[in-house]
Design a protein around this motif. Structure first.
Motif, PDB file in Angstrom:
ATOM      1  N   LYS A 102       0.669  -1.173   0.000  1.00  0.00           N
ATOM      2  CA  LYS A 102      -0.024   0.035   0.072  1.00  0.00           C
ATOM      3  C   LYS A 102       0.789   1.345   0.187  1.00  0.00           C
ATOM      4  CE  LYS A 102      -3.447   2.475   2.746  1.00  0.00           C
ATOM      5  NZ  LYS A 102      -4.272   3.020   1.516  1.00  0.00           N
ATOM      6  N   ASP A 103       0.524   2.025  -1.050  1.00  0.00           N
ATOM      7  CA  ASP A 103       1.119   3.474  -1.016  1.00  0.00           C
ATOM      8  C   ASP A 103       2.841   3.171  -1.680  1.00  0.00           C
ATOM      9  OD1 ASP A 103      -1.001   4.637  -0.445  1.00  0.00           O
ATOM     10  OD2 ASP A 103      -0.308   4.621   1.662  1.00  0.00           O
ATOM     11  N   GLY A 104       3.452   2.125  -1.706  1.00  0.00           N
ATOM     12  CA  GLY A 104       4.811   2.037  -2.105  1.00  0.00           C
ATOM     13  C   GLY A 104       5.134   0.701  -2.212  1.00  0.00           C
ATOM     14  N   TRP A 105       6.463   0.231  -1.731  1.00  0.00           N
ATOM     15  CA  TRP A 105       7.034  -0.982  -1.951  1.00  0.00           C
ATOM     16  C   TRP A 105       8.072  -1.142  -0.815  1.00  0.00           C
ATOM     17  CZ3 TRP A 105       9.039   3.498  -3.862  1.00  0.00           C
ATOM     18  CH2 TRP A 105      10.419   3.744  -3.810  1.00  0.00           C
ATOM     19  N   TYR A 106       8.497  -2.374  -0.720  1.00  0.00           N
ATOM     20  CA  TYR A 106       9.872  -2.386   0.064  1.00  0.00           C
ATOM     21  C   TYR A 106      10.840  -3.568  -0.756  1.00  0.00           C
ATOM     22  CZ  TYR A 106       7.973  -7.048   1.977  1.00  0.00           C
ATOM     23  OH  TYR A 106       7.381  -8.372   2.250  1.00  0.00           O
ATOM     24  N   TYR A 107      12.072  -3.515  -0.379  1.00  0.00           N
ATOM     25  CA  TYR A 107      12.768  -4.588  -0.753  1.00  0.00           C
ATOM     26  C   TYR A 107      13.871  -4.999   0.266  1.00  0.00           C
ATOM     27  CZ  TYR A 107      14.881  -7.105  -5.039  1.00  0.00           C
ATOM     28  OH  TYR A 107      15.101  -8.066  -5.829  1.00  0.00           O
ATOM     29  N   ASP A 108      13.956  -6.233   0.485  1.00  0.00           N
ATOM     30  CA  ASP A 108      14.951  -6.812   1.446  1.00  0.00           C
ATOM     31  C   ASP A 108      16.139  -7.303   0.844  1.00  0.00           C
ATOM     32  OD1 ASP A 108      12.860  -6.672   3.103  1.00  0.00           O
ATOM     33  OD2 ASP A 108      12.255  -8.827   3.087  1.00  0.00           O
ATOM     34  N   PHE A 109      17.232  -7.024   1.636  1.00  0.00           N
ATOM     35  CA  PHE A 109      18.661  -7.142   1.413  1.00  0.00           C
ATOM     36  C   PHE A 109      19.475  -7.771   2.271  1.00  0.00           C
ATOM     37  CE2 PHE A 109      17.264  -3.126  -0.692  1.00  0.00           C
ATOM     38  CZ  PHE A 109      17.430  -3.163  -1.921  1.00  0.00           C
ATOM     39  N   MET A 218      18.602 -12.751   9.182  1.00  0.00           N
ATOM     40  CA  MET A 218      18.055 -11.417   9.499  1.00  0.00           C
ATOM     41  C   MET A 218      18.718 -10.472   8.295  1.00  0.00           C
ATOM     42  SD  MET A 218      16.290  -8.955  10.829  1.00  0.00           S
ATOM     43  CE  MET A 218      15.831  -9.520  12.645  1.00  0.00           C
ATOM     44  N   LEU A 219      17.757  -9.826   7.316  1.00  0.00           N
ATOM     45  CA  LEU A 219      17.802  -9.251   6.250  1.00  0.00           C
ATOM     46  C   LEU A 219      17.532  -7.629   6.935  1.00  0.00           C
ATOM     47  CD1 LEU A 219      16.218 -11.391   3.745  1.00  0.00           C
ATOM     48  CD2 LEU A 219      18.409 -11.233   4.172  1.00  0.00           C
ATOM     49  N   GLN A 220      17.809  -6.616   5.900  1.00  0.00           N
ATOM     50  CA  GLN A 220      17.620  -5.334   6.002  1.00  0.00           C
ATOM     51  C   GLN A 220      16.596  -4.884   4.674  1.00  0.00           C
ATOM     52  OE1 GLN A 220      21.013  -2.709   6.958  1.00  0.00           O
ATOM     53  NE2 GLN A 220      22.216  -4.254   6.332  1.00  0.00           N
ATOM     54  N   ARG A 221      15.462  -4.353   5.388  1.00  0.00           N
ATOM     55  CA  ARG A 221      14.420  -3.957   4.710  1.00  0.00           C
ATOM     56  C   ARG A 221      14.403  -2.262   4.366  1.00  0.00           C
ATOM     57  NH1 ARG A 221       8.725  -6.565   5.729  1.00  0.00           N
ATOM     58  NH2 ARG A 221       9.870  -8.386   4.840  1.00  0.00           N
ATOM     59  N   ILE A 222      14.130  -2.088   3.109  1.00  0.00           N
ATOM     60  CA  ILE A 222      14.262  -0.605   2.767  1.00  0.00           C
ATOM     61  C   ILE A 222      12.880  -0.199   2.173  1.00  0.00           C
ATOM     62  CG2 ILE A 222      14.968   1.439   1.547  1.00  0.00           C
ATOM     63  CD1 ILE A 222      17.753   0.363   1.620  1.00  0.00           C
ATOM     64  N   TYR A 223      12.106   0.783   3.023  1.00  0.00           N
ATOM     65  CA  TYR A 223      10.753   0.956   2.476  1.00  0.00           C
ATOM     66  C   TYR A 223      10.711   2.231   1.707  1.00  0.00           C
ATOM     67  CZ  TYR A 223       8.573  -2.176   5.764  1.00  0.00           C
ATOM     68  OH  TYR A 223       8.107  -3.416   6.453  1.00  0.00           O
ATOM     69  N   GLY A 224       9.826   2.278   0.747  1.00  0.00           N
ATOM     70  CA  GLY A 224       9.560   3.617  -0.218  1.00  0.00           C
ATOM     71  C   GLY A 224       8.281   3.683  -0.377  1.00  0.00           C
ATOM     72  N   VAL A 225       7.740   5.040  -0.610  1.00  0.00           N
ATOM     73  CA  VAL A 225       6.577   5.512  -1.109  1.00  0.00           C
ATOM     74  C   VAL A 225       6.687   6.104  -2.496  1.00  0.00           C
ATOM     75  CG1 VAL A 225       5.501   5.538   1.181  1.00  0.00           C
ATOM     76  CG2 VAL A 225       6.494   7.682   0.052  1.00  0.00           C
ATOM     77  N   ALA A 226       5.595   5.968  -3.340  1.00  0.00           N
ATOM     78  CA  ALA A 226       5.558   6.598  -4.613  1.00  0.00           C
ATOM     79  C   ALA A 226       4.175   6.815  -5.063  1.00  0.00           C
ATOM     80  CB  ALA A 226       6.306   5.493  -5.658  1.00  0.00           C
ATOM     81  N   PHE A 227       4.020   7.797  -6.036  1.00  0.00           N
ATOM     82  CA  PHE A 227       2.918   8.087  -6.503  1.00  0.00           C
ATOM     83  C   PHE A 227       2.994   8.580  -8.007  1.00  0.00           C
ATOM     84  CE2 PHE A 227       2.450   8.451  -2.058  1.00  0.00           C
ATOM     85  CZ  PHE A 227       1.423   7.935  -1.917  1.00  0.00           C
ATOM     86  N   THR A 228       1.910   8.938  -8.761  1.00  0.00           N
ATOM     87  CA  THR A 228       2.191   9.297 -10.053  1.00  0.00           C
ATOM     88  C   THR A 228       2.465  10.684 -10.374  1.00  0.00           C
ATOM     89  OG1 THR A 228      -0.408   9.460 -10.247  1.00  0.00           O
ATOM     90  CG2 THR A 228       0.767   7.297 -10.947  1.00  0.00           C
ATOM     91  N   GLY A 229       2.509  11.442  -9.534  1.00  0.00           N
ATOM     92  CA  GLY A 229       2.932  13.028  -9.479  1.00  0.00           C
ATOM     93  C   GLY A 229       3.206  13.570  -8.177  1.00  0.00           C
ATOM     94  N   LYS A 230       4.165  14.575  -8.165  1.00  0.00           N
ATOM     95  CA  LYS A 230       4.634  14.961  -7.137  1.00  0.00           C
ATOM     96  C   LYS A 230       3.706  15.735  -5.710  1.00  0.00           C
ATOM     97  CE  LYS A 230       6.022  19.684  -9.118  1.00  0.00           C
ATOM     98  NZ  LYS A 230       7.320  20.345  -9.405  1.00  0.00           N
TER      99      LYS A 230
END
Length: 650
Positions: A102-109, A218-230
């Motif tokens: 919801k509202d973005g994504w995450y990626y685990d590293f 144990m991994l490290q997760r970075i969360y981000g948010v994104a939309f179609t306009g600023k």
């Protein structure tokens, strides 16, 4: 190739050669659409523009104007772009998974060093460099052994494990963003430049076990948010900032409402201020339910496993139940009980005492039922997600013919409660039969129609949620929207013919025979704990005056005013107002600031002039200006506002 027919949303159809891609379809319509296209929906599935279409289908081409599809693609592409950026900055980092949320994504590293908040800025900068390159996004389908060897050669063990865990033997889809590659089902945008470079932000870093297993890495997760306009991103960040100010976990400390501690995980210690809110809300609900024809009951906290076996909860819900084992004093045998996770089986026990006639129906039964459910520690969240809670639970025992009227009556009841509590923006969702269910199709048809008819009769529209009902019956979900646009699913009404049957509930019909009642499970607020958290955040701690735990503080400016302060407090308390005196030897500005942080709605300041004139200097929470008013006028006005909304016309 043989021709295929593609039907567009306007009903028109065109023939194409089999194997044409959605990109080719868009180009055949217009060059403008081809340039704007980002994806397609083919027979209800979201497709990449590069995927071939080999059979007749319904198709819709999407552009950035189609917000649902655009958000999904932008967030999905950014997950890949972020992972690429991380590996370009720190090549030894291993990648795992990066889903859209919801509202973005995450990626685990997996990385030897910990990411820092400063690293997020460097990653964002690298992501924008990748976006500005406008490199093509391309896809291929690989055999599994080829994909496994590819990742083994690049020392990416998590990707190898993912592939080995995918059931079946179908080939796998691979995606490249420029020269960086990831295992992915897609779809994706067509080049990195289609991602708006000013409409995303990396938000936080967290730990996450691989596959959610505490025995794994144990991994490290970075969360981000994104939309179609600023502008949408800015609005979202503003909402998050406002939500942080309203966070009930912060406000509960400032208002001294509750606390929680390790010795009782998921349980609440209610302080006097918090318990005041709780009891005021409970008293209000008790009066409302009584006026609406409910009888109030109370049932045991600990119940033998046999009832839970008979009801089906032992077989299907045991992992969420707290089991209580005791040695019987004489038999010295183990007796297995459970703290009740819900109230419904106990309510059937009350219904089953004595003979019930059709003339007794509908029977509306309510309980402020204390329940205990095991929630994983990671799922606990302040007072909104706990292990011990109280529901404003209710069960309506009725005939099938009474479902429409009883449901419509409950909807109007719920609307009245929500309006009194300041929530006028809410919606209804009707969840219909799931794939696995009991009962005949004719019965489902009738009951689903009854719920829809009840919504119409009450004057409310509803949204269908196909397949989301319980296995034994459909339900209505009531979702309210708060002051900053967040949605909260609170109220429910669920039709249940199953539990009365399992627990042998019956009534004597007009024909003299035994019949099974329908059971309508209903809740208006849900759990008191969660709803109080929602109320606190909705009002940013500035609760309606009748609910505020500390309604009035009468503060002295000089010590000579102390006697008058006591007199004012006594008069206010005589009118049922929660008033207190502040006679401390502190400056009035200090007192006002302290009580404002504690969200006291009204502060009455008293100095020499107020004593002489029998007046009060009135300051209301959130207002900078004060006014001087006569004591009698202030008492009368506050007494009116202190009256709960259901009693104001009484």
């Amino acid at each position: 190739m043989a021709p295929i027919s593609l039907t567009f949303p306007d009903g028109n159809a065109r023939e194409y050669d089999a194997g044409i891609t959605p990109a080719g379809v868009a180009e055949s319509i217009s060059k403008s659409l081809f340039k704007k296209a980002i994806s397609a929906t083919v027979d209800g599935e979201h497709w990449d523009l590069q995927w071939p279409i080999n059979a007749d289908a319904k198709i819709a081409i999407h552009t950035m104007a189609d917000e649902d599809q655009a958000n999904e693609l932008v967030r999905h592409d950014l997950a890949h772009i972020m992972a690429r950026a991380v590996q370009e900055i720190w090549p030894d980092t291993k990648v795992t998974i990066g889903p859209v949320i919801k509202d973005g994504w995450y990626y685990d590293f997996e990385r030897a060093e910990s990411f820092t908040p400063e690293d997020l800025g460097a990653i964002e900068k690298k992501m924008r460099e990748i976006i500005n390159k406008r490199e093509p996004v391309r896809t291929e389908v690989w055999a599994r052994d080829v994909a496994i060897k590819y990742y083994e050669d690049r020392n990416e063990p998590y990707k190898v494990e993912l592939i080995e865990g995918i059931p079946g033997d179908e080939p796998l889809r691979m995606y490249w963003h420029g020269d960086w590659q990831d295992l992915c089902r897609g779809p994706h945008l067509q080049h990195t430049g289609q991602v708006p470079g000013d409409s995303f932000k990396l938000m936080s870093i967290a730990g996450a076990y691989w596959r959610g297993d505490s025995d794994r890495a144990m991994l490290q997760r970075i969360y981000g948010v994104a939309f179609t306009g600023k502008e949408k991103l800015r609005a979202h960040l503003n909402m998050l900032e406002e939500a942080a100010k309203r966070d009930h976990r912060k406000l509960r400390r400032e208002m001294d409402l509750v606390h929680m501690q390790e010795e009782a995980p998921g349980q609440i210690f209610w302080h006097p201020n918090g318990w005041s809110i709780y009891t005021q809300l409970q008293d209000y609900m008790r009066r409302k339910q009584h006026a609406d024809g409910y009888v109030e009951v109370n049932t045991p906290q600990v119940v033998n496993r046999k009832l839970w076996e008979d009801s089906g909860h032992w077989q299907n819900y045991q992992d969420h139940m707290f089991i209580v084992e005791v040695d019987e004093e004489h038999a010295r045998e183990k007796t297995v009980n459970a703290l009740k996770p819900m109230n419904c089986p106990c309510h059937v026990q009350i219904f089953n005492t004595g003979m019930k006639s059709y003339r007794d129906l509908p029977l509306r039964m309510a309980e402020f039922g204390s329940c205990n459910r095991y929630e994983p520690s990671g799922a606990l969240h302040g007072i909104m997600r706990v292990r011990g809670f109280t529901q404003d639970d209710g069960h309506i025992f009725c005939t099938e013919d009474q479902i429409v009227d009883e449901t419509a009556k409950f909807i109007n009841f719920l609307a009245s409660v929500y309006a009194d509590l300041g929530f006028n923006d809410w919606t209804i969702k009707l969840s219909t039969r799931p794939e696995k269910r009991i009962g005949s199709e004719e019965s489902w048809d009738r009951v689903e129609k009854a719920l829809g008819d009840a919504c119409n009769a009450a004057g409310y529209e509803y949204e269908l949620l196909p397949g989301e009902g319980a296995f034994y019956g459909p339900k209505l979900e009531f979702t309210l929207t708060d002051a900053i646009g967040r949605e909260w699913q609170c109220g429910t009404l669920q039709v249940d013919p199953n539990l009365p049957d399992r627990l042998d509930a019956s009534y004597v019909g007009a024909d003299g025979g035994k019949h099974r009642p329908y059971m309508l499970h209903r809740a208006t607020l849900g759990s008191f704990e969660r709803f109080i958290g929602i109320l606190i955040e909705e009002h940013a701690g500035k609760l309606p005056f009748w609910l505020a735990p500390r309604q009035v503080v009468v503060a002295s400016i000089i010590s000579d005013a102390n006697d008058y302060v006591h007199d004012v407090v006594e008069q206010l308390r005589a009118k049922g107002i929660r008033a207190e005196a502040d006679l401390r030897n502190e400056k009035i500005n200090y007192k006002v600031r302290e009580h404002s942080v504690g969200k006291v709605p009204v502060i009455l300041a008293v100095g020499a002039r107020e004593v002489e004139d029998r007046t009060l200097s009135v300051r209301r929470l959130g207002e900078k200006q004060t006014s001087v008013q006569a004591l009698d006028d202030v008492v009368r006005d506050l007494a009116t506002n202190a009256t709960p909304p259901d009693l104001r016309d009484a």
